[in-house]
Design an enzyme around this catalytic site. Structure first.
Site, PDB file in Angstrom:
ATOM      1  N   GLU A   1       0.864  -1.184   0.000  1.00  0.00           N
ATOM      2  CA  GLU A   1       0.000   0.000   0.000  1.00  0.00           C
ATOM      3  C   GLU A   1       0.893   1.223   0.000  1.00  0.00           C
ATOM      4  OE1 GLU A   1      -2.307  -0.149   3.603  1.00  0.00           O
ATOM      5  OE2 GLU A   1      -3.003  -2.144   3.099  1.00  0.00           O
TER       6      GLU A   1
ATOM      7  N   CYS B   1      -1.038  50.560  -0.472  1.00  0.00           N
ATOM      8  CA  CYS B   1       0.171  50.133  -1.202  1.00  0.00           C
ATOM      9  C   CYS B   1      -0.258  49.521  -2.538  1.00  0.00           C
ATOM     10  CB  CYS B   1       0.932  49.104  -0.368  1.00  0.00           C
ATOM     11  SG  CYS B   1       2.284  48.324  -1.270  1.00  0.00           S
TER      12      CYS B   1
HETATM   13  S1  IVH Z   1      -0.308   0.287   8.703  1.00  0.00           S
HETATM   14  C1  IVH Z   1       0.624  -1.989  12.472  1.00  0.00           C
HETATM   15  N1  IVH Z   1      -0.694   1.374   6.352  1.00  0.00           N
HETATM   16  O1  IVH Z   1       2.710   5.051   8.783  1.00  0.00           O
HETATM   17  C2  IVH Z   1       0.417  -1.296  11.192  1.00  0.00           C
HETATM   18  N2  IVH Z   1       0.315   2.691   8.067  1.00  0.00           N
HETATM   19  O2  IVH Z   1       5.264   4.386  10.042  1.00  0.00           O
HETATM   20  C3  IVH Z   1       0.151   0.133  11.364  1.00  0.00           C
HETATM   21  N3  IVH Z   1       0.794   4.990   7.398  1.00  0.00           N
HETATM   22  O3  IVH Z   1       1.557   4.954  12.119  1.00  0.00           O
HETATM   23  C4  IVH Z   1       0.155   0.995  10.214  1.00  0.00           C
HETATM   24  N4  IVH Z   1       0.028   4.838   5.338  1.00  0.00           N
HETATM   25  O4  IVH Z   1       0.411   6.588  10.463  1.00  0.00           O
HETATM   26  C5  IVH Z   1      -0.217   1.548   7.603  1.00  0.00           C
HETATM   27  N5  IVH Z   1      -1.132   2.239   4.238  1.00  0.00           N
HETATM   28  C6  IVH Z   1      -0.666   2.405   5.484  1.00  0.00           C
HETATM   29  C7  IVH Z   1      -0.137   3.636   5.926  1.00  0.00           C
HETATM   30  C8  IVH Z   1       0.352   3.723   7.231  1.00  0.00           C
HETATM   31  C9  IVH Z   1       0.571   5.647   6.239  1.00  0.00           C
HETATM   32  C10 IVH Z   1       1.431   5.589   8.593  1.00  0.00           C
HETATM   33  C11 IVH Z   1       0.688   5.326   9.903  1.00  0.00           C
HETATM   34  C12 IVH Z   1       1.657   4.582  10.769  1.00  0.00           C
HETATM   35  C13 IVH Z   1       2.968   4.987  10.168  1.00  0.00           C
HETATM   36  C14 IVH Z   1       4.021   3.946  10.471  1.00  0.00           C
END
Ligand code: IVH
Length: 671
Positions: free
Chosen positions: A116, A431
């Site tokens: 993703e 201005c």
């Molecule tokens: S999954 C345990 N999927 O990235 C799995 N996170 O670095 C939890 N984020 O805290 C997250 N896109 O804020 C997931 N497609 C996505 C995401 C995503 C952005 C962010 C999210 C997470 C952080 C981790």
């Protein structure tokens, strides 16, 4: 008290369902089925029912998206299960290491991965009980987060109700601000001297964590959901089916996910998006890789901080080296002087960059940026170029530190810096730069939208002494325009026609065009609908403004301040005398019933004379509404070139179909 009639309850319920379906079409599917005006008609009917029969009010009613008053402080809530964060991979080999660990942890079972895009926003958790949204929270430390329920409700892509009610469902996803909304927000903050957000993540976090949720509502946030924290009564086997389940429940899920049989496919996906991600309307900083099978996720488990079944592949930040050729100052609409670095053109994150905003004098001083320096540039939020740092080894000497002038570069008036502000402002309300920027805004696309009147022509008109303020535009004659450089007979006539046409613009365009601080296009539409005329807005009691949904104290304050300046009142009066429309459509006196009154019109195929937006506005000005799909309720179909399936369906249903020419004739007749 009399019991609420059953018919009223049913109608309220029907309206809620219909309104949320339109929200879904618009904000989740990106394919609106009705116009804003028709949507408002439904919202108004529901609001008035709820006002007359308070016991039909429901907490998950669409009217509750901006209901309630600002809160005193945030409440901490604990998550039903911890919201973990992710480990990172910075190159292909680290992804292969991750794959090796996963395969070891699953006894070399076959492993599929879902990839993703990693959206640059902040994680939120939204809880539904018996199908209704009851609580939303930020991630916080993973165990406890801040409760942001009223704020999340203002985000229209978050459903207030599930499509299939379940006892309990907790969903997780990323709230974010699009590149466009982020750039516009920072631009307007720069113009007004407010501190800027460093990236869309901070902008989204700052917008959600607001005690006054009307501020959140004005910020155009969106959300992509990507996980289920807890759910009752559903047995899903793979992450892919989780995403599909979320879609079925009415959530917005990013469409660019893929399933791969091995890590090499995953690596290919990461490569594929490395550059094409810059074409997306939102900022991304990597790819999240997740083991598809949920039983494998469970057996892999998690460390204290992050799951072993997922990893974030991070793209290296795109940076480029170039040279600062000059530092120029732009005087904005509100008199703020913004320094901009003129750069030697350089390719960066999908575009050629020639300029970078330097924001204010503090940033120039802190980073010690000088003309002639070699610098490292990066794009904030993948969109706004900024100077990150000076490459000191390249400074050959001779570069002088940059100092803000003590006079406005445009009118030589004094400039001041207010205490607690980083911005320096020109004190002269007259201005010429301020007037010019104000005029450029007045005629711009979202405002009066006057074709052929770009910044260059505005500058010419000012220089020629023909125009000082927006009212002067409406007194221009063709012979005056023809006397301008590079302005032929035809362009002059087109400009006169465009100005003439704009006199009849809907009121909200004029409200936005006035450039009242904090009044964006959305606030302008809300004011148009609620007050019905500019006169009513001017004479509105501050309390009435504050109590208008989505307006709130900050916007209300700046409206009151704007109209307490006699020169602004004078401008509005002159615009009125020059024949500009000052009333909402339904408040116009003596307006004859339009030829399309109450009719539902579908536009299909390519139109030659109008953009879709123009055609839609025309239908609305004739009393009709535009719908996207042909059904038995459609009264008329306007078919342009290559009309396609809607045309066929209209013929099948025996609905009247007319050509673009007939439509133009009909419109002429209706005027
Ligand atoms: S999954 C345990 N999927 O990235 C799995 N996170 O670095 C939890 N984020 O805290 C997250 N896109 O804020 C997931 N497609 C996505 C995401 C995503 C952005 C962010 C999210 C997470 C952080 C981790």
């Amino acid at each position: 008290m009399m019991a609420t009639p059953e018919a009223v309850k049913n109608r309220a319920e029907e309206l809620r369902r219909e309104i949320e379906q339109h929200n879904y079409n618009y904000y989740v599917m990106d394919s609106p089925a009705i116009t804003d005006d028709s949507f408002d008609v439904l919202m108004r009917e529901l609001a008035s029912l709820e006002k007359s029969y308070p016991d039909v009010v429901a907490p998950d009613s669409p009217t509750m998206r901006v209901g309630g008053s600002p809160r005193e402080g945030f409440v901490t809530v604990s998550h039903l299960s911890p919201m973990l964060s992710l480990g990172n991979a910075f190159d292909e080999n680290e992804l292969r290491d991750f794959d090796r660990r996963v395969r070891q942890g699953t006894d070399n079972d076959e492993v599929e991965y879902v990839t993703e895009l990693k959206i640059d926003g902040l994680a939120v958790s939204v809880l539904y009980r018996d199908g209704s949204l009851v609580r939303a929270a930020t991630r916080g430390d993973g165990e406890n987060g801040e409760e942001i329920t009223p704020n999340i409700k203002t985000v229209r892509s978050v459903p207030l109700r599930l499509r299939e009610a379940v006892g309990l469902l907790e969903v997780r996803g990323e709230a974010y601000m699009s590149k466009e909304a982020f750039a516009a927000l920072n631009q307007s903050r720069e113009d007004t001297g407010d501190p800027l957000f460093a990236n869309p993540r901070n902008a989204a976090a700052g917008s959600l964590r607001q005690l006054d949720h009307t501020v959140t509502a004005s910020r155009q946030l969106s959300v992509f959901m990507y996980a289920v924290g807890s759910v009752e009564g559903t047995s899903l086997l793979t992450h892919q089916s989780v995403l599909e389940y979320l879609k079925r429940q009415g959530f917005r899920v990013n469409p660019h996910y893929r399933v791969f049989k091995d890590i090499e496919g995953v690596i290919g996906f990461c490569k594929e998006w490395q550059h094409s991600r810059f074409d997306l309307p939102y900022a991304t900083d990597g790819v999240v890789v997740k083991v598809n099978r949920l039983d494998q996720q469970v057996s892999l488990g998690a460390t204290m901080k992050s799951p072993r079944w997922a990893i974030a592949y991070k793209y290296p930040p795109e940076q480029a080296r170039t040279v600062v050729r000059d530092i120029i100052l732009r005087v904005g609409r509100t008199g703020v002087l913004t320094p901009t670095a003129i750069l030697k053109p350089v390719k960066l994150a999908g575009t050629t960059v020639t300029k970078a905003t330097l924001h204010n004098e503090d940033i120039i001083r802190d980073r010690d940026i000088r003309i002639g320096d070699t610098v490292l540039v990066q794009k904030a939020g993948d969109i706004i170029p900024e100077v990150l740092e000076v490459v000191r080894e390249e400074r050959k000497g001779g570069q002088e530190p940059f100092n803000m002038p003590s006079e406005c570069p445009e009118c030589q008036s004094q400039v001041i810096r207010l205490q607690g502000e980083a911005a320096v402002r020109c004190v002269n309300p007259n201005c010429p730069a301020r007037s010019r920027e104000g005029l450029i805004h007045f005629v711009s696309k979202g405002a009066m939208d006057i074709a052929g009147l770009g910044p260059a022509v505005v500058s010419q008109l000012i220089l020629a002494g023909l125009v000082k303020d927006p009212a002067d535009l409406y007194r221009l004659r063709k012979d005056q325009l023809v006397s301008l450089d590079r302005m032929g007979e035809k362009s002059a006539q087109n400009l006169i026609d465009a100005l003439e046409k704009s006199r009849q613009n809907p009121l909200h365009r004029l409200i936005f065009a006035l450039g009242i601080r904090h009044v964006g296009e959305r606030a302008a539409k809300i004011l148009d609908r609620k007050f019905g005329s500019l006169e009513n807005i001017i004479s509105a009691h501050p309390e009435d403004l504050v109590n208008t949904p989505e307006i709130g104290p900050r916007i209300a304050g700046s409206i009151t301040e704007f109209f307490s300046d006699p020169s602004n009142i004078k401008l509005v009066e002159r615009l009125g005398l020059l024949g500009l429309n000052m009333k909402s459509r339904e408040h116009r006196e003596g307006s004859a019933p339009g030829v399309l009154d109450g009719k539902t019109v579908v536009l299909t195929g390519g139109l030659k004379r109008f953009t879709r937006q123009e055609a839609q506005e025309l239908v609305e000005s004739l009393g009709g509404k535009v719908s996207s799909g042909v059904s038995k309720k459609t009264d008329l179909v306007v078919a342009g070139e290559d009309p396609g399936s809607k045309y066929d369906k209209a013929l099948k249903l025996g609905i009247r179909v007319i050509s673009e020419e007939d439509f133009t004739a009909l419109a002429e007749e209706g005027k």
